[in-house]
Design a protein around this motif. Structure first.
Motif, PDB file in Angstrom:
ATOM      1  N   PHE A  11       0.834  -1.205   0.000  1.00 17.96           N
ATOM      2  CA  PHE A  11       0.000   0.000   0.000  1.00 17.96           C
ATOM      3  C   PHE A  11       0.870   1.257   0.000  1.00 17.96           C
ATOM      4  N   THR A  12       1.889   1.275   0.854  1.00 14.12           N
ATOM      5  CA  THR A  12       2.773   2.439   0.931  1.00 14.12           C
ATOM      6  C   THR A  12       3.532   2.636  -0.372  1.00 14.12           C
ATOM      7  N   THR A  13       4.011   1.541  -0.951  1.00 12.90           N
ATOM      8  CA  THR A  13       4.740   1.633  -2.221  1.00 12.90           C
ATOM      9  C   THR A  13       3.846   2.172  -3.327  1.00 12.90           C
ATOM     10  N   LEU A  14       2.611   1.680  -3.377  1.00  8.69           N
ATOM     11  CA  LEU A  14       1.681   2.130  -4.414  1.00  8.69           C
ATOM     12  C   LEU A  14       1.363   3.614  -4.263  1.00  8.69           C
ATOM     13  N   THR A  15       1.075   4.051  -3.045  1.00 10.73           N
ATOM     14  CA  THR A  15       0.738   5.462  -2.842  1.00 10.73           C
ATOM     15  C   THR A  15       1.941   6.367  -3.113  1.00 10.73           C
ATOM     16  N   ASN A  16       3.134   5.923  -2.733  1.00 12.54           N
ATOM     17  CA  ASN A  16       4.331   6.713  -3.045  1.00 12.54           C
ATOM     18  C   ASN A  16       4.544   6.812  -4.553  1.00 12.54           C
ATOM     19  N   LEU A  17       4.269   5.721  -5.258  1.00 11.53           N
ATOM     20  CA  LEU A  17       4.409   5.727  -6.712  1.00 11.53           C
ATOM     21  C   LEU A  17       3.436   6.713  -7.350  1.00 11.53           C
ATOM     22  N   PHE A  18       2.194   6.709  -6.867  1.00 19.03           N
ATOM     23  CA  PHE A  18       1.212   7.639  -7.425  1.00 19.03           C
ATOM     24  C   PHE A  18       1.546   9.088  -7.067  1.00 19.03           C
ATOM     25  N   ASN A  19       2.120   9.307  -5.893  1.00 21.40           N
ATOM     26  CA  ASN A  19       2.581  10.657  -5.558  1.00 21.40           C
ATOM     27  C   ASN A  19       3.646  11.122  -6.546  1.00 21.40           C
ATOM     28  N   PHE A  20       4.579  10.244  -6.840  1.00 22.90           N
ATOM     29  CA  PHE A  20       5.634  10.577  -7.796  1.00 22.90           C
ATOM     30  C   PHE A  20       5.050  10.891  -9.174  1.00 22.90           C
ATOM     31  N   LEU A  21       4.168  10.021  -9.643  1.00 29.28           N
ATOM     32  CA  LEU A  21       3.575  10.232 -10.964  1.00 29.28           C
ATOM     33  C   LEU A  21       2.726  11.501 -10.997  1.00 29.28           C
ATOM     34  N   GLY A  22       1.960  11.723  -9.935  1.00 31.24           N
ATOM     35  CA  GLY A  22       1.091  12.894  -9.895  1.00 31.24           C
ATOM     36  C   GLY A  22       1.864  14.197  -9.963  1.00 31.24           C
ATOM     37  N   PHE A  23       2.909  14.314  -9.160  1.00 33.75           N
ATOM     38  CA  PHE A  23       3.682  15.555  -9.161  1.00 33.75           C
ATOM     39  C   PHE A  23       4.514  15.695 -10.431  1.00 33.75           C
ATOM     40  N   ALA A  24       4.949  14.576 -10.998  1.00 34.63           N
ATOM     41  CA  ALA A  24       5.682  14.643 -12.261  1.00 34.63           C
ATOM     42  C   ALA A  24       4.782  15.151 -13.382  1.00 34.63           C
ATOM     43  N   ILE A  25       3.540  14.670 -13.412  1.00 40.95           N
ATOM     44  CA  ILE A  25       2.594  15.119 -14.436  1.00 40.95           C
ATOM     45  C   ILE A  25       2.226  16.578 -14.220  1.00 40.95           C
ATOM     46  N   ARG A  26       2.084  16.981 -12.964  1.00 43.15           N
ATOM     47  CA  ARG A  26       1.770  18.385 -12.679  1.00 43.15           C
ATOM     48  C   ARG A  26       2.809  19.321 -13.285  1.00 43.15           C
ATOM     49  N   GLY A  27       4.048  18.911 -13.239  1.00 45.03           N
ATOM     50  CA  GLY A  27       5.113  19.771 -13.737  1.00 45.03           C
ATOM     51  C   GLY A  27       5.150  19.903 -15.244  1.00 45.03           C
ATOM     52  N   ARG A  28       4.403  19.059 -15.948  1.00 41.26           N
ATOM     53  CA  ARG A  28       4.456  19.076 -17.406  1.00 41.26           C
ATOM     54  C   ARG A  28       3.148  19.476 -18.055  1.00 41.26           C
ATOM     55  N   GLN A  29       2.051  19.463 -17.296  1.00 38.75           N
ATOM     56  CA  GLN A  29       0.755  19.763 -17.873  1.00 38.75           C
ATOM     57  C   GLN A  29       0.070  20.863 -17.074  1.00 38.75           C
ATOM     58  N   GLY A  30      -0.836  21.571 -17.730  1.00 36.95           N
ATOM     59  CA  GLY A  30      -1.542  22.648 -17.058  1.00 36.95           C
ATOM     60  C   GLY A  30      -3.041  22.443 -16.966  1.00 36.95           C
ATOM     61  N   ALA A  31      -3.558  21.390 -17.569  1.00 38.55           N
ATOM     62  CA  ALA A  31      -4.996  21.154 -17.537  1.00 38.55           C
ATOM     63  C   ALA A  31      -5.432  20.677 -16.156  1.00 38.55           C
ATOM     64  N   LEU A  32      -6.666  21.018 -15.762  1.00 42.21           N
ATOM     65  CA  LEU A  32      -7.166  20.655 -14.443  1.00 42.21           C
ATOM     66  C   LEU A  32      -7.152  19.146 -14.242  1.00 42.21           C
ATOM     67  N   PHE A  33      -7.439  18.387 -15.301  1.00 39.15           N
ATOM     68  CA  PHE A  33      -7.464  16.927 -15.180  1.00 39.15           C
ATOM     69  C   PHE A  33      -6.115  16.400 -14.709  1.00 39.15           C
ATOM     70  N   PHE A  34      -5.025  16.949 -15.274  1.00 41.39           N
ATOM     71  CA  PHE A  34      -3.698  16.481 -14.902  1.00 41.39           C
ATOM     72  C   PHE A  34      -3.278  17.033 -13.544  1.00 41.39           C
ATOM     73  N   ILE A  35      -3.724  18.242 -13.213  1.00 40.15           N
ATOM     74  CA  ILE A  35      -3.372  18.822 -11.918  1.00 40.15           C
ATOM     75  C   ILE A  35      -3.963  17.984 -10.796  1.00 40.15           C
ATOM     76  N   LEU A  36      -5.196  17.528 -10.965  1.00 44.73           N
ATOM     77  CA  LEU A  36      -5.839  16.712  -9.944  1.00 44.73           C
ATOM     78  C   LEU A  36      -5.170  15.356  -9.812  1.00 44.73           C
ATOM     79  N   GLY A  37      -4.431  14.938 -10.834  1.00 45.80           N
ATOM     80  CA  GLY A  37      -3.706  13.681 -10.736  1.00 45.80           C
ATOM     81  C   GLY A  37      -2.624  13.735  -9.697  1.00 45.80           C
TER      82      GLY A  37
END
Length: 219
Positions: free
Chosen positions: A193-219
């Motif tokens: 569970f911890t590994t999965l949530t950490n992975l999604f945190n990484f992906l979410g913030f990485a996507i935030r840095g490259r996209q500006g749409a609300l859909f990606f920001i909420l990721g």
């Protein structure tokens, strides 16, 4: 200077009176997956607050000055004090309690006292503390100011856009805390569970840095 000082004090006090104290109280009465489930419901409650607060704040600002928004926060703080004093029971077992005089020592007020974990604690405790510290670095209170600056300067969002983001984020917190997180806790081990949530945190913030749409920001 006055506003900055008040903001710093508010963030310190609200962190200790909310996140820290609630987590400590839950740890007194829950453990293991029960504690994780309780924390999930607490996150859902936080999300509900994020959904409702912008509407209340908007009504206050429409009818009066921003000073009354701070006054409303003060009233909520007073209500919390009364509730904690007269309704909230002590959660720590009697055998584990210490006298107030022993707690109010200069050593306990040392902001670097946590370093004793790394000098006197076990290897496992040091590792878990390091992981928790890295996770808390991207916690909402720490990211709030950065997110506001980023929304305004990088994304060009208006106040209404930022409000919609907060509401959407709150709705996702409610949905996650009520359904997704409990499901993952039941089906995955704590490490998975911890590994999965950490992975999604990484992906979410990485996507935030490259996209500006609300859909990606909420990721």
């Amino acid at each position: 200077f006055v506003v900055l000082t008040c903001r710093v004090l508010r963030m310190v006090i609200t962190t200790f009176s909310n996140t820290v104290m609630v987590t400590a109280a839950l740890s007194d009465v829950c453990s293991g997956k029960d504690l994780a489930m309780a924390s999930s419901l607490m996150a859902a409650s936080t999300g509900l607050g994020l959904v409702l607060t912008p509407f209340v704040e908007a009504r206050i600002l429409q009818r009066s000055s921003p000073r009354f928004a701070y006054l409303a926060l003060s009233v909520l703080g007073a209500v919390q004090v009364v509730y904690n004093v007269f309704v909230m029971p002590e959660t720590l077992e009697i055998a584990k309690r210490i006298p107030m005089q022993a707690a109010l020592t200069l050593q306990n007020f040392n902001p670097f006292g946590f370093m004793r974990i790394f000098t006197h604690g076990s290897k496992g405790l040091c590792q878990m503390t390091t992981v928790a510290t890295l996770q808390m670095a991207i916690e909402g209170k720490n990211m709030s100011d950065l997110s506001q600056v980023w929304m305004k300067n990088h994304l060009g969002w208006t106040i209404e856009g930022a409000r919609n983001f907060v509401i959407s984020y709150g709705m996702l917190c409610v949905a996650s805390g009520m359904s997704l997180t409990p499901y993952l806790l039941r089906t995955l081990s704590p490490r998975a569970f911890t590994t999965l949530t950490n992975l999604f945190n990484f992906l979410g913030f990485a996507i935030r840095g490259r996209q500006g749409a609300l859909f990606f920001i909420l990721g």
